[in-house]
Write a protein that holds these residues in place. Structure first.
Motif, PDB file in Angstrom:
ATOM      1  N   GLU A 160      49.813  67.954  61.056  1.00  0.00           N
ATOM      2  CA  GLU A 160      48.550  68.690  61.006  1.00  0.00           C
ATOM      3  C   GLU A 160      47.333  67.786  61.198  1.00  0.00           C
ATOM      4  O   GLU A 160      46.203  68.248  61.145  1.00  0.00           O
ATOM      5  CB  GLU A 160      48.444  69.455  59.682  1.00  0.00           C
ATOM      6  CG  GLU A 160      49.567  70.464  59.489  1.00  0.00           C
ATOM      7  CD  GLU A 160      49.333  71.383  58.299  1.00  0.00           C
ATOM      8  OE1 GLU A 160      48.258  71.279  57.684  1.00  0.00           O
ATOM      9  OE2 GLU A 160      50.221  72.209  58.001  1.00  0.00           O
ATOM     10  N   GLN A 161      47.575  66.504  61.423  1.00  0.00           N
ATOM     11  CA  GLN A 161      46.463  65.559  61.578  1.00  0.00           C
ATOM     12  C   GLN A 161      45.962  65.510  63.019  1.00  0.00           C
ATOM     13  O   GLN A 161      44.769  65.488  63.278  1.00  0.00           O
ATOM     14  CB  GLN A 161      46.901  64.150  61.138  1.00  0.00           C
ATOM     15  CG  GLN A 161      47.450  64.080  59.722  1.00  0.00           C
ATOM     16  CD  GLN A 161      46.443  64.540  58.692  1.00  0.00           C
ATOM     17  OE1 GLN A 161      45.272  64.190  58.754  1.00  0.00           O
ATOM     18  NE2 GLN A 161      46.910  65.348  57.744  1.00  0.00           N
ATOM     19  N   ASN A 162      46.917  65.489  63.964  1.00  0.00           N
ATOM     20  CA  ASN A 162      46.556  65.271  65.357  1.00  0.00           C
ATOM     21  C   ASN A 162      46.272  66.564  66.106  1.00  0.00           C
ATOM     22  O   ASN A 162      46.882  67.597  65.859  1.00  0.00           O
ATOM     23  CB  ASN A 162      47.676  64.526  66.090  1.00  0.00           C
ATOM     24  CG  ASN A 162      47.759  63.075  65.673  1.00  0.00           C
ATOM     25  OD1 ASN A 162      46.923  62.574  64.937  1.00  0.00           O
ATOM     26  ND2 ASN A 162      48.790  62.396  66.147  1.00  0.00           N
ATOM     27  N   GLU A 163      45.356  66.455  67.052  1.00  0.00           N
ATOM     28  CA  GLU A 163      45.175  67.486  68.059  1.00  0.00           C
ATOM     29  C   GLU A 163      45.878  66.999  69.321  1.00  0.00           C
ATOM     30  O   GLU A 163      45.804  65.816  69.663  1.00  0.00           O
ATOM     31  CB  GLU A 163      43.689  67.726  68.348  1.00  0.00           C
ATOM     32  CG  GLU A 163      42.928  68.310  67.170  1.00  0.00           C
ATOM     33  CD  GLU A 163      41.449  68.511  67.472  1.00  0.00           C
ATOM     34  OE1 GLU A 163      41.007  68.056  68.560  1.00  0.00           O
ATOM     35  OE2 GLU A 163      40.738  69.093  66.646  1.00  0.00           O
ATOM     36  N   LYS A 203      46.476  72.684  68.148  1.00  0.00           N
ATOM     37  CA  LYS A 203      46.465  72.202  66.759  1.00  0.00           C
ATOM     38  C   LYS A 203      47.588  72.886  65.979  1.00  0.00           C
ATOM     39  O   LYS A 203      47.872  74.059  66.177  1.00  0.00           O
ATOM     40  CB  LYS A 203      45.111  72.535  66.110  1.00  0.00           C
ATOM     41  CG  LYS A 203      44.958  72.069  64.664  1.00  0.00           C
ATOM     42  CD  LYS A 203      44.723  70.582  64.555  1.00  0.00           C
ATOM     43  CE  LYS A 203      44.425  70.167  63.121  1.00  0.00           C
ATOM     44  NZ  LYS A 203      44.303  68.718  62.965  1.00  0.00           N
ATOM     45  N   TYR A 204      48.233  72.099  65.101  1.00  0.00           N
ATOM     46  CA  TYR A 204      49.271  72.650  64.232  1.00  0.00           C
ATOM     47  C   TYR A 204      48.697  72.866  62.840  1.00  0.00           C
ATOM     48  O   TYR A 204      48.155  71.950  62.222  1.00  0.00           O
ATOM     49  CB  TYR A 204      50.470  71.697  64.151  1.00  0.00           C
ATOM     50  CG  TYR A 204      51.636  72.256  63.366  1.00  0.00           C
ATOM     51  CD1 TYR A 204      52.535  73.148  63.951  1.00  0.00           C
ATOM     52  CD2 TYR A 204      51.836  71.905  62.036  1.00  0.00           C
ATOM     53  CE1 TYR A 204      53.599  73.670  63.233  1.00  0.00           C
ATOM     54  CE2 TYR A 204      52.907  72.417  61.307  1.00  0.00           C
ATOM     55  CZ  TYR A 204      53.781  73.298  61.915  1.00  0.00           C
ATOM     56  OH  TYR A 204      54.841  73.815  61.201  1.00  0.00           O
ATOM     57  N   TYR A 215      51.415  76.738  65.864  1.00  0.00           N
ATOM     58  CA  TYR A 215      50.482  76.107  66.790  1.00  0.00           C
ATOM     59  C   TYR A 215      49.449  77.126  67.254  1.00  0.00           C
ATOM     60  O   TYR A 215      49.771  78.296  67.492  1.00  0.00           O
ATOM     61  CB  TYR A 215      51.226  75.569  68.018  1.00  0.00           C
ATOM     62  CG  TYR A 215      52.284  74.534  67.698  1.00  0.00           C
ATOM     63  CD1 TYR A 215      51.932  73.217  67.411  1.00  0.00           C
ATOM     64  CD2 TYR A 215      53.632  74.876  67.678  1.00  0.00           C
ATOM     65  CE1 TYR A 215      52.902  72.271  67.120  1.00  0.00           C
ATOM     66  CE2 TYR A 215      54.609  73.941  67.381  1.00  0.00           C
ATOM     67  CZ  TYR A 215      54.239  72.644  67.099  1.00  0.00           C
ATOM     68  OH  TYR A 215      55.198  71.718  66.808  1.00  0.00           O
TER      69      TYR A 215
END
Length: 394
Positions: free
Chosen positions: A97-100, A121-122, A127
């Protein structure tokens, strides 16, 4: 028909930095080496082509399958599939959940070059697309391998809005573009038959394909009876066999024949309009000559006039001797993270011996290391010595 020119992805947890895959000629072309390519423009001044072959070479566990799944994922997005329903969406990094994840997909449609920019984004165990737009400009006679990816003066023709009600939050706006432009993308991935050969139903089974793999086959036909598929298999000089389960074909046909009918049958359907065929471990169940035949027909303009593209992974450098250009071969390596490198960045000339370069290790980690071999040998010797009893002395 959409022709993909480039896939660029950032933020994927399995990859080292940005992952880029080019489908165009990044090396210089001459009149003699464009046979296995598709020209993007009818203009004589434009020298841009897409490669009809895209190959990914590396040792076991280098990440080749993951690369092919990434390509299949992108094609699925372009094919209007919801991200959470795509079978390979896990490559985005489930739970991260940190990265786009940022995709930039460049494609040609008719006489326009287009950029689809998508940010994913998760969150909350699914998603969503949080930002997206499409830029477009005309395909020019002056376009080359560098400025074809320049969209600084392009027009934004479509943008995702927060208040859009008609579009679900995990489906790309490409669905609206394709509807407006009356265009599509066609692809088939064959991951399901990488290790387990399953016969796949086709619209037809050309006798030329059947005879190429088994000259005794007279025909294979199928029909639907009460909602179930019935297969009719006939060998020359024998009675017709009626089968009610696709798995029964494994009793009568070799694994190579089944895979050959699957692969060549799909290829023929793609040659009609152009499209993409993705095969993992292309050498599985095939001998060298069959693979080279498949490569040759994809690079023959008479057979493949619309530029259908064969995308495959392989462990065997010997297969790459059938590919004339270096800009459609990628070296895949995995040192904690996956990296892919176009072969033409390490070998400048197409006429250099690819097989010898791979085997000698001159172009990186493309074979198991000598140290790993020594350790394997020692461990086997140690195991054997502990099992085999010492000879009894008289």
């Amino acid at each position: 028909m959409i022709k993909v020119l480039k896939i660029s992805a950032e933020g994927l947890p399995l990859y080292d930095g940005k992952c880029e895959i080019n489908f165009i000629n990044t090396q210089r072309t001459t009149s003699g080496d464009t046979e296995g390519m598709f020209k993007l423009s009818s203009s004589n001044a434009n020298r841009l082509y897409t490669n009809n072959i895209e190959s990914f070479f590396g040792i076991n566990a280098s990440g080749k399958t993951t690369i092919l799944r990434l390509i299949s994922f992108v094609f699925s997005v372009l094919n209007n599939e919801q991200i959470n329903n795509i079978k390979y969406c896990g490559i985005l990094g489930e739970g991260n959940e940190q990265n786009e994840i940022v995709f930039n997909i460049v494609f040609v449609n008719c006489n326009t070059v287009n950029l689809l920019h998508t940010v994913i984004k998760y969150a909350d165990e699914r998603y969503t697309i949080i930002e997206e737009y499409i830029k477009s400009r005309k395909l020019l006679a002056s376009d080359n391998k560098t400025n074809i990816f320049d969209f600084s003066s392009a027009t934004t023709i479509m943008k995702r809005k927060d208040d859009e009600q008609y579009l679900v939050d995990d489906m790309s706006i490409i669905v609206g573009y394709k509807k407006a432009e009356k265009t599509t993308i066609v692809f088939t991935d064959m991951f399901e038959i990488t290790n387990i050969n399953r016969f796949k139903l086709l619209k037809e089974y050309p006798l030329s394909v059947l005879s190429y793999f088994d000259s005794k086959i007279e025909y294979i036909n199928t029909s639907e009876i009460n909602g179930k598929t019935v297969i009719y298999l006939k060998f020359r000089g024998e009675k017709e066999k009626i089968l009610y389960d696709l798995a029964e074909l494994n009793t009568y046909l070799s694994s190579g024949t089944i895979k050959g009918i699957n692969v060549f049958g799909r290829a023929i359907s793609l040659f009609e309009n152009g499209g993409y065929l993705i095969i993992d471990d292309i050498e599985n169940h095939f001998n060298h000559e069959i693979v080279s035949t498949l490569i040759r027909i994809f690079t023959d303009k008479r057979v493949n006039p619309h530029g259908a593209t064969l995308i495959f992974s392989t462990h065997y450098s010997e297969l790459l001797e059938h590919i004339e250009r270096n800009d459609c071969i990628y070296i895949v390596e995995n040192k904690d993270k996956i990296t892919i490198t176009p072969l033409n960045e390490r070998m400048q000339r197409n006429d250099e011996n690819k097989v010898q370069s791979f085997k000698s290790g001159l172009i990186g980690n493309t074979a198991p290391s000598y140290e790993a071999y020594i350790q394997l040998k020692k461990s086997i010797i140690n195991k054997v010595e502990t099992i085999v009893p010492s000879p009894v002395r008289p």
